[in-house]
Design a protein around this motif. Structure first.
Motif, PDB file in Angstrom:
ATOM      1  N   VAL A 287     -15.131  49.080  77.364  1.00  0.00           N
ATOM      2  CA  VAL A 287     -15.596  47.545  77.022  1.00  0.00           C
ATOM      3  C   VAL A 287     -16.123  47.597  75.718  1.00  0.00           C
ATOM      4  CG1 VAL A 287     -16.956  45.886  78.004  1.00  0.00           C
ATOM      5  CG2 VAL A 287     -16.013  47.634  79.367  1.00  0.00           C
ATOM      6  N   ASN A 288     -15.361  46.759  74.863  1.00  0.00           N
ATOM      7  CA  ASN A 288     -15.838  46.676  73.086  1.00  0.00           C
ATOM      8  C   ASN A 288     -16.625  45.716  73.416  1.00  0.00           C
ATOM      9  OD1 ASN A 288     -15.841  46.477  70.465  1.00  0.00           O
ATOM     10  ND2 ASN A 288     -14.181  45.247  70.563  1.00  0.00           N
ATOM     11  N   ASP A 289     -17.854  45.902  73.147  1.00  0.00           N
ATOM     12  CA  ASP A 289     -19.003  44.830  73.212  1.00  0.00           C
ATOM     13  C   ASP A 289     -19.198  44.126  71.952  1.00  0.00           C
ATOM     14  OD1 ASP A 289     -20.999  43.232  74.420  1.00  0.00           O
ATOM     15  OD2 ASP A 289     -22.551  44.676  74.015  1.00  0.00           O
ATOM     16  N   GLY A 290     -18.056  43.351  71.342  1.00  0.00           N
ATOM     17  CA  GLY A 290     -18.201  42.768  70.065  1.00  0.00           C
ATOM     18  C   GLY A 290     -18.446  43.464  68.979  1.00  0.00           C
ATOM     19  N   SER A 291     -17.868  44.682  68.871  1.00  0.00           N
ATOM     20  CA  SER A 291     -17.805  45.403  67.763  1.00  0.00           C
ATOM     21  C   SER A 291     -17.379  44.674  66.389  1.00  0.00           C
ATOM     22  CB  SER A 291     -17.158  46.850  67.830  1.00  0.00           C
ATOM     23  OG  SER A 291     -17.766  47.403  69.161  1.00  0.00           O
ATOM     24  N   SER A 292     -17.856  45.192  65.368  1.00  0.00           N
ATOM     25  CA  SER A 292     -17.477  44.519  64.150  1.00  0.00           C
ATOM     26  C   SER A 292     -16.659  45.792  63.358  1.00  0.00           C
ATOM     27  CB  SER A 292     -18.749  44.369  63.182  1.00  0.00           C
ATOM     28  OG  SER A 292     -19.515  44.962  63.054  1.00  0.00           O
TER      29      SER A 292
ATOM     30  N   PHE B 153     -17.614  46.315  86.080  1.00  0.00           N
ATOM     31  CA  PHE B 153     -17.678  46.172  87.292  1.00  0.00           C
ATOM     32  C   PHE B 153     -16.639  45.076  87.912  1.00  0.00           C
ATOM     33  CE2 PHE B 153     -21.971  48.019  86.958  1.00  0.00           C
ATOM     34  CZ  PHE B 153     -21.682  49.135  87.689  1.00  0.00           C
ATOM     35  N   ARG B 154     -16.523  43.875  87.136  1.00  0.00           N
ATOM     36  CA  ARG B 154     -15.671  42.877  87.758  1.00  0.00           C
ATOM     37  C   ARG B 154     -14.163  43.455  87.379  1.00  0.00           C
ATOM     38  NH1 ARG B 154     -17.634  37.446  87.590  1.00  0.00           N
ATOM     39  NH2 ARG B 154     -15.691  36.765  87.209  1.00  0.00           N
ATOM     40  N   TYR B 155     -13.973  44.035  86.532  1.00  0.00           N
ATOM     41  CA  TYR B 155     -12.491  44.875  86.258  1.00  0.00           C
ATOM     42  C   TYR B 155     -12.420  45.703  87.291  1.00  0.00           C
ATOM     43  CZ  TYR B 155      -8.882  47.719  84.221  1.00  0.00           C
ATOM     44  OH  TYR B 155      -7.686  48.411  83.959  1.00  0.00           O
ATOM     45  N   ALA B 156     -13.211  46.670  87.841  1.00  0.00           N
ATOM     46  CA  ALA B 156     -13.135  47.435  88.993  1.00  0.00           C
ATOM     47  C   ALA B 156     -12.981  46.734  90.152  1.00  0.00           C
ATOM     48  CB  ALA B 156     -14.479  48.363  89.031  1.00  0.00           C
ATOM     49  N   VAL B 157     -13.480  45.669  90.485  1.00  0.00           N
ATOM     50  CA  VAL B 157     -13.155  44.967  91.907  1.00  0.00           C
ATOM     51  C   VAL B 157     -11.933  44.379  91.876  1.00  0.00           C
ATOM     52  CG1 VAL B 157     -13.945  42.850  93.115  1.00  0.00           C
ATOM     53  CG2 VAL B 157     -15.633  44.440  92.162  1.00  0.00           C
ATOM     54  N   GLU B 158     -11.461  43.787  90.875  1.00  0.00           N
ATOM     55  CA  GLU B 158     -10.158  43.162  90.722  1.00  0.00           C
ATOM     56  C   GLU B 158      -9.076  44.273  90.799  1.00  0.00           C
ATOM     57  OE1 GLU B 158     -10.421  41.233  86.813  1.00  0.00           O
ATOM     58  OE2 GLU B 158     -11.380  39.726  87.568  1.00  0.00           O
ATOM     59  N   GLU B 159      -9.467  45.576  90.200  1.00  0.00           N
ATOM     60  CA  GLU B 159      -8.494  46.707  90.263  1.00  0.00           C
ATOM     61  C   GLU B 159      -8.556  47.520  91.405  1.00  0.00           C
ATOM     62  OE1 GLU B 159      -5.539  46.885  88.471  1.00  0.00           O
ATOM     63  OE2 GLU B 159      -6.422  44.971  87.230  1.00  0.00           O
ATOM     64  N   ARG B 160      -9.416  46.998  92.408  1.00  0.00           N
ATOM     65  CA  ARG B 160      -9.849  47.925  93.740  1.00  0.00           C
ATOM     66  C   ARG B 160     -10.366  49.290  93.418  1.00  0.00           C
ATOM     67  NH1 ARG B 160      -8.411  44.616  97.790  1.00  0.00           N
ATOM     68  NH2 ARG B 160      -7.060  42.721  97.568  1.00  0.00           N
ATOM     69  N   TYR B 161     -11.092  49.569  92.519  1.00  0.00           N
ATOM     70  CA  TYR B 161     -11.642  50.900  92.461  1.00  0.00           C
ATOM     71  C   TYR B 161     -12.719  51.030  93.365  1.00  0.00           C
ATOM     72  CZ  TYR B 161      -9.210  51.665  88.111  1.00  0.00           C
ATOM     73  OH  TYR B 161      -8.203  51.871  87.204  1.00  0.00           O
ATOM     74  N   ASP B 162     -12.891  52.356  94.067  1.00  0.00           N
ATOM     75  CA  ASP B 162     -13.974  52.548  94.924  1.00  0.00           C
ATOM     76  C   ASP B 162     -15.563  52.870  94.322  1.00  0.00           C
ATOM     77  OD1 ASP B 162     -12.073  52.673  97.375  1.00  0.00           O
ATOM     78  OD2 ASP B 162     -11.534  54.239  96.389  1.00  0.00           O
TER      79      ASP B 162
ATOM     80  N   VAL C 186     -11.783  56.232  91.145  1.00  0.00           N
ATOM     81  CA  VAL C 186     -13.043  56.334  90.427  1.00  0.00           C
ATOM     82  C   VAL C 186     -12.612  55.914  88.989  1.00  0.00           C
ATOM     83  CG1 VAL C 186     -14.912  57.652  89.265  1.00  0.00           C
ATOM     84  CG2 VAL C 186     -14.009  58.233  91.716  1.00  0.00           C
ATOM     85  N   LEU C 187     -13.597  54.919  88.411  1.00  0.00           N
ATOM     86  CA  LEU C 187     -13.231  54.465  87.081  1.00  0.00           C
ATOM     87  C   LEU C 187     -14.563  54.764  86.092  1.00  0.00           C
ATOM     88  CD1 LEU C 187     -11.603  52.336  85.110  1.00  0.00           C
ATOM     89  CD2 LEU C 187     -13.203  50.531  85.775  1.00  0.00           C
ATOM     90  N   VAL C 188     -14.276  55.559  85.059  1.00  0.00           N
ATOM     91  CA  VAL C 188     -15.437  55.697  84.135  1.00  0.00           C
ATOM     92  C   VAL C 188     -15.219  54.635  83.118  1.00  0.00           C
ATOM     93  CG1 VAL C 188     -15.996  57.151  82.442  1.00  0.00           C
ATOM     94  CG2 VAL C 188     -15.127  58.153  84.214  1.00  0.00           C
ATOM     95  N   VAL C 189     -16.448  53.654  83.077  1.00  0.00           N
ATOM     96  CA  VAL C 189     -16.541  52.664  82.239  1.00  0.00           C
ATOM     97  C   VAL C 189     -17.316  52.859  81.021  1.00  0.00           C
ATOM     98  CG1 VAL C 189     -17.443  50.447  81.696  1.00  0.00           C
ATOM     99  CG2 VAL C 189     -16.243  51.116  83.913  1.00  0.00           C
TER     100      VAL C 189
END
Length: 247
Positions: A41-46, A77-86, A9-12
């Motif tokens: 996920v740092n969404d372009g923070s200043s 979600f892309r990170y989770a797929v690449e790292e094989r999280y369920d 499980v990945l908490v994003v």
């Protein structure tokens, strides 16, 4: 946690200028979810959002500019797929989501592909009035009919996605305003996924300023309904086989 078939499980945590609230959120996640992986996920923070997360020893994806919650979550979600999280659980960086509820939400993934942590399901005292509340009721009614089950809080960002939903959202998670909540549920339902909910208590943000300013809140009803209409008008999203990669 993890339990059952949810082994990884990945908490994003999508975060935009949340340097003040983020440390407490990460501390709570560690306290209530020991051993569970976390990604900010740092969404372009200043501000120092990225530095604060790294100082806490949490992996960070730095987006080059602000994409909104939908864009940040799609990267997660892309990170989770690449790292094989369920499974992926979204916990916002402003402190409104209580990590203590994550285990209960993930447990419901044994029954559903997407589970919403719902504010208006008999738990807690969170209240919304005016146009926002009207919009939420309209959206909940329409999406409940689509899903074939009662959903009371379809704009909640506190939610979990199981294996099939993670694969789908890694490619098709919408980035438009309200798309990350409303349209993502439409995409899931029209792709044959099951959506459920569980009652949670939500809190006021601990720091920073809300994205919903007064003018934006006044337009919420119109934009929410428009988002639903547009999402329903789009073609059904096919769910590929388990081995399918990310386009």
């Amino acid at each position: 946690m993890p339990s059952g078939t949810m082994q990884r499980v990945l908490v994003v945590v999508p975060a935009w200028n949340e340097e003040r609230s983020l440390p407490a959120v990460l501390d709570e996640i560690r306290t209530h979810l020991p051993g569970v992986d976390v990604l900010v996920v740092n969404d372009g923070s200043s501000d120092r959002t990225s530095a604060v997360a790294r100082a806490a020893g949490v992996p960070v994806l730095d987006l080059p500019f602000n994409l909104g919650v939908g864009g940040a979550m799609r990267a997660g979600f892309r990170y989770a797929v690449e790292e094989r999280y369920d499974a992926v659980v979204q916990v916002d960086a402003d402190g409104q989501h209580d990590p203590a509820d994550v285990t209960r939400i993930v447990e419901r993934l044994e029954e559903h592909d997407v589970v919403i942590g719902a504010r208006f399901a008999g738990t807690g005292e969170y209240d919304v009035g005016g146009p926002r509340r009207w919009a939420m009721q309209v959206l909940a009614g329409v999406l409940s009919r689509l899903a074939g089950t009662r959903l009371t809080d379809t704009t909640s960002g506190f939610r979990a996605a199981g294996p099939r939903a993670v694969r789908l959202f890694a490619v098709h998670y919408p980035a438009e305003y309200l798309g990350d909540t409303v349209e993502s549920l439409v995409i899931a339902i029209r792709s044959g996924l099951s959506v459920g909910q569980i009652g949670v208590s939500m809190r006021e943000r601990t720091a920073g300023r809300p994205s919903q300013r007064p003018l934006r809140a006044a337009l919420y009803l119109l934009r929410a309904c428009l988002a639903l209409v547009l999402s329903l008008a789009r073609r059904r999203t096919p769910l590929g086989p388990p081995e399918a990669g990310i386009a």
